[in-house]
Design a protein around this motif. Sequence first.
Motif, PDB file in Angstrom:
ATOM      1  N   ILE A  55      40.093  38.556  36.626  1.00 48.06           N
ATOM      2  CA  ILE A  55      40.243  39.926  37.102  1.00 48.06           C
ATOM      3  C   ILE A  55      41.668  40.082  37.604  1.00 48.06           C
ATOM      4  CG2 ILE A  55      39.552  41.596  38.863  1.00 48.06           C
ATOM      5  CD1 ILE A  55      36.730  40.549  38.658  1.00 48.06           C
ATOM      6  N   GLN A  56      42.407  40.983  36.964  1.00 52.73           N
ATOM      7  CA  GLN A  56      43.816  41.157  37.304  1.00 52.73           C
ATOM      8  C   GLN A  56      44.028  42.097  38.481  1.00 52.73           C
ATOM      9  OE1 GLN A  56      44.173  42.391  33.083  1.00 52.73           O
ATOM     10  NE2 GLN A  56      46.194  41.437  33.208  1.00 52.73           N
ATOM     11  N   ASP A  57      43.267  43.199  38.496  1.00 51.31           N
ATOM     12  CA  ASP A  57      43.482  44.187  39.551  1.00 51.31           C
ATOM     13  C   ASP A  57      42.254  45.087  39.663  1.00 51.31           C
ATOM     14  OD1 ASP A  57      44.772  45.491  41.567  1.00 51.31           O
ATOM     15  OD2 ASP A  57      46.401  46.292  40.333  1.00 51.31           O
ATOM     16  N   ILE A  58      42.057  45.638  40.868  1.00 53.67           N
ATOM     17  CA  ILE A  58      41.003  46.617  41.140  1.00 53.67           C
ATOM     18  C   ILE A  58      41.694  47.824  41.737  1.00 53.67           C
ATOM     19  CG2 ILE A  58      38.910  47.143  42.439  1.00 53.67           C
ATOM     20  CD1 ILE A  58      38.337  44.119  42.467  1.00 53.67           C
ATOM     21  N   ILE A  59      41.623  48.974  41.028  1.00 55.59           N
ATOM     22  CA  ILE A  59      42.400  50.149  41.397  1.00 55.59           C
ATOM     23  C   ILE A  59      41.456  51.323  41.660  1.00 55.59           C
ATOM     24  CG2 ILE A  59      44.218  51.735  40.671  1.00 55.59           C
ATOM     25  CD1 ILE A  59      45.173  49.527  38.752  1.00 55.59           C
ATOM     26  N   PHE A  60      41.593  51.929  42.847  1.00 57.02           N
ATOM     27  CA  PHE A  60      40.782  53.084  43.205  1.00 57.02           C
ATOM     28  C   PHE A  60      41.512  54.370  42.813  1.00 57.02           C
ATOM     29  CE2 PHE A  60      38.727  49.891  45.634  1.00 57.02           C
ATOM     30  CZ  PHE A  60      37.442  50.347  45.904  1.00 57.02           C
ATOM     31  N   LEU A  61      40.792  55.260  42.150  1.00 52.11           N
ATOM     32  CA  LEU A  61      41.278  56.611  41.868  1.00 52.11           C
ATOM     33  C   LEU A  61      40.501  57.547  42.796  1.00 52.11           C
ATOM     34  CD1 LEU A  61      41.304  56.509  37.958  1.00 52.11           C
ATOM     35  CD2 LEU A  61      43.051  55.717  39.569  1.00 52.11           C
ATOM     36  N   GLY A  62      41.008  57.738  43.992  1.00 54.67           N
ATOM     37  CA  GLY A  62      40.236  58.439  45.004  1.00 54.67           C
ATOM     38  C   GLY A  62      39.160  57.523  45.567  1.00 54.67           C
ATOM     39  N   GLU A  63      38.097  58.102  46.083  1.00 60.50           N
ATOM     40  CA  GLU A  63      37.041  57.326  46.729  1.00 60.50           C
ATOM     41  C   GLU A  63      35.908  56.942  45.785  1.00 60.50           C
ATOM     42  OE1 GLU A  63      35.674  59.660  49.980  1.00 60.50           O
ATOM     43  OE2 GLU A  63      37.359  59.139  51.300  1.00 60.50           O
ATOM     44  N   LYS A  64      35.744  57.670  44.669  1.00 63.51           N
ATOM     45  CA  LYS A  64      34.524  57.524  43.878  1.00 63.51           C
ATOM     46  C   LYS A  64      34.753  57.038  42.458  1.00 63.51           C
ATOM     47  CE  LYS A  64      31.909  60.943  46.516  1.00 63.51           C
ATOM     48  NZ  LYS A  64      31.023  62.147  46.458  1.00 63.51           N
ATOM     49  N   HIS A  65      35.981  56.659  42.119  1.00 62.98           N
ATOM     50  CA  HIS A  65      36.273  56.155  40.780  1.00 62.98           C
ATOM     51  C   HIS A  65      37.132  54.903  40.890  1.00 62.98           C
ATOM     52  CE1 HIS A  65      35.443  60.484  40.234  1.00 62.98           C
ATOM     53  NE2 HIS A  65      34.939  60.133  39.070  1.00 62.98           N
ATOM     54  N   VAL A  66      36.760  53.877  40.122  1.00 64.17           N
ATOM     55  CA  VAL A  66      37.449  52.593  40.199  1.00 64.17           C
ATOM     56  C   VAL A  66      37.729  52.075  38.793  1.00 64.17           C
ATOM     57  CG1 VAL A  66      37.315  50.186  40.974  1.00 64.17           C
ATOM     58  CG2 VAL A  66      36.370  52.006  42.394  1.00 64.17           C
ATOM     59  N   VAL A  67      38.948  51.561  38.585  1.00 67.45           N
ATOM     60  CA  VAL A  67      39.336  50.887  37.352  1.00 67.45           C
ATOM     61  C   VAL A  67      39.532  49.410  37.654  1.00 67.45           C
ATOM     62  CG1 VAL A  67      41.062  50.704  35.523  1.00 67.45           C
ATOM     63  CG2 VAL A  67      40.526  52.935  36.519  1.00 67.45           C
ATOM     64  N   VAL A  68      38.935  48.560  36.844  1.00 70.58           N
ATOM     65  CA  VAL A  68      39.135  47.117  36.955  1.00 70.58           C
ATOM     66  C   VAL A  68      39.878  46.648  35.707  1.00 70.58           C
ATOM     67  CG1 VAL A  68      38.040  44.846  37.061  1.00 70.58           C
ATOM     68  CG2 VAL A  68      37.101  46.753  38.379  1.00 70.58           C
ATOM     69  N   TYR A  77      43.094  42.020  26.700  1.00 73.56           N
ATOM     70  CA  TYR A  77      43.530  42.652  27.941  1.00 73.56           C
ATOM     71  C   TYR A  77      42.780  43.973  28.055  1.00 73.56           C
ATOM     72  CZ  TYR A  77      47.087  39.131  28.749  1.00 73.56           C
ATOM     73  OH  TYR A  77      47.726  37.937  29.013  1.00 73.56           O
ATOM     74  N   ALA A  78      41.903  44.069  29.036  1.00 76.46           N
ATOM     75  CA  ALA A  78      40.874  45.103  28.996  1.00 76.46           C
ATOM     76  C   ALA A  78      40.794  45.895  30.303  1.00 76.46           C
ATOM     77  CB  ALA A  78      39.522  44.459  28.689  1.00 76.46           C
ATOM     78  N   GLN A  79      39.976  46.950  30.231  1.00 74.92           N
ATOM     79  CA  GLN A  79      39.737  47.834  31.367  1.00 74.92           C
ATOM     80  C   GLN A  79      38.233  48.079  31.482  1.00 74.92           C
ATOM     81  OE1 GLN A  79      41.666  51.379  29.958  1.00 74.92           O
ATOM     82  NE2 GLN A  79      43.296  50.160  29.028  1.00 74.92           N
ATOM     83  N   ALA A  80      37.750  48.227  32.704  1.00 75.89           N
ATOM     84  CA  ALA A  80      36.363  48.610  32.937  1.00 75.89           C
ATOM     85  C   ALA A  80      36.333  49.676  34.025  1.00 75.89           C
ATOM     86  CB  ALA A  80      35.520  47.404  33.337  1.00 75.89           C
ATOM     87  N   PHE A  81      35.308  50.533  33.986  1.00 74.59           N
ATOM     88  CA  PHE A  81      35.295  51.732  34.810  1.00 74.59           C
ATOM     89  C   PHE A  81      33.992  51.851  35.584  1.00 74.59           C
ATOM     90  CE2 PHE A  81      37.295  52.330  30.666  1.00 74.59           C
ATOM     91  CZ  PHE A  81      38.618  52.524  31.041  1.00 74.59           C
ATOM     92  N   TRP A  82      34.113  52.216  36.863  1.00 79.51           N
ATOM     93  CA  TRP A  82      32.953  52.463  37.714  1.00 79.51           C
ATOM     94  C   TRP A  82      33.088  53.818  38.393  1.00 79.51           C
ATOM     95  CZ3 TRP A  82      34.207  47.554  36.548  1.00 79.51           C
ATOM     96  CH2 TRP A  82      33.173  46.628  36.380  1.00 79.51           C
ATOM     97  N   GLU A  83      31.929  54.425  38.670  1.00 80.74           N
ATOM     98  CA  GLU A  83      31.900  55.700  39.386  1.00 80.74           C
ATOM     99  C   GLU A  83      30.779  55.658  40.415  1.00 80.74           C
ATOM    100  OE1 GLU A  83      31.395  60.516  38.533  1.00 80.74           O
ATOM    101  OE2 GLU A  83      31.355  59.087  36.862  1.00 80.74           O
TER     102      GLU A  83
END
Length: 245
Positions: A55-68, A77-83
């Motif tokens: 896991i390279q980084d965990i980035i918050f886009l505001g309070e309710k969206h997260v990119v890993v 080299y990938a991305q995953a998304f949580w809401e």
Amino acid sequence: MKRKKSIILLSAVILLGVIFWISYHYYFSEPDPFLSKGVIKKQIDEYHQQEVKEIQDIIFLGEKHVVVLFISIQYDYAQAFWEWRNNQWLSIGHNSMGSYTVWKLDKSDSESFYLIWNVRPAPNLSYIEIVGQRERQYGITQGNDYYHPEMQLMKRIDITTEQSGVEKISNAWGKVIPNFQLPTNQTNDFFVVSPSANKLTFGWVPYGTNHDILSVDDYISGNNGSGSGGGNKAFIFRLTADELN
């Protein structure tokens, strides 16, 4: 009789209060702390069939969206998304195709659009250009003349200093992106090389240290990865030199 009515009224008020509290807690409560790295890896493996190496980084886009941002064991080299939705952190997609992602947190608000990238490094890769373009068009449709001027937008990402990242899309791009549409026979929520009815194309182009466009033989961005999620996310795919205006 009055006592019975009072009890019924009090019970109704309590019931409404409980329903309101549950609804507020379910839909409007503040997000819980985000998931641990162990849970993140487990969900990516379970939901997206991607085994995480790092896991390279965990980035918050505001309070309710997260990119890993992560690297898989296949070195994608990938991305995953949580809401945060329905009172829980939901895994809502991934991108391990070596492509770029536009995440539209609110489709009706162009200022909520984010560009996300996680580039596989290579000795000959210097920078990436994100390109939006349209050829000049004019003609007659249903008896009315129309004219669309030539358009080209470009954003450069210096891979030597910005191998991965998240950036809010500028207002100019945000206004144009909704116009980049798929052909009517396409069902996936991807931005593809094929132009739409308005002949708009949107993609990314890799450049070498000598400022020449790298061919697919010169630079491989992924190992046949995958993508999922759709909805408010769009994956940006590679353009070749022949596809540039």
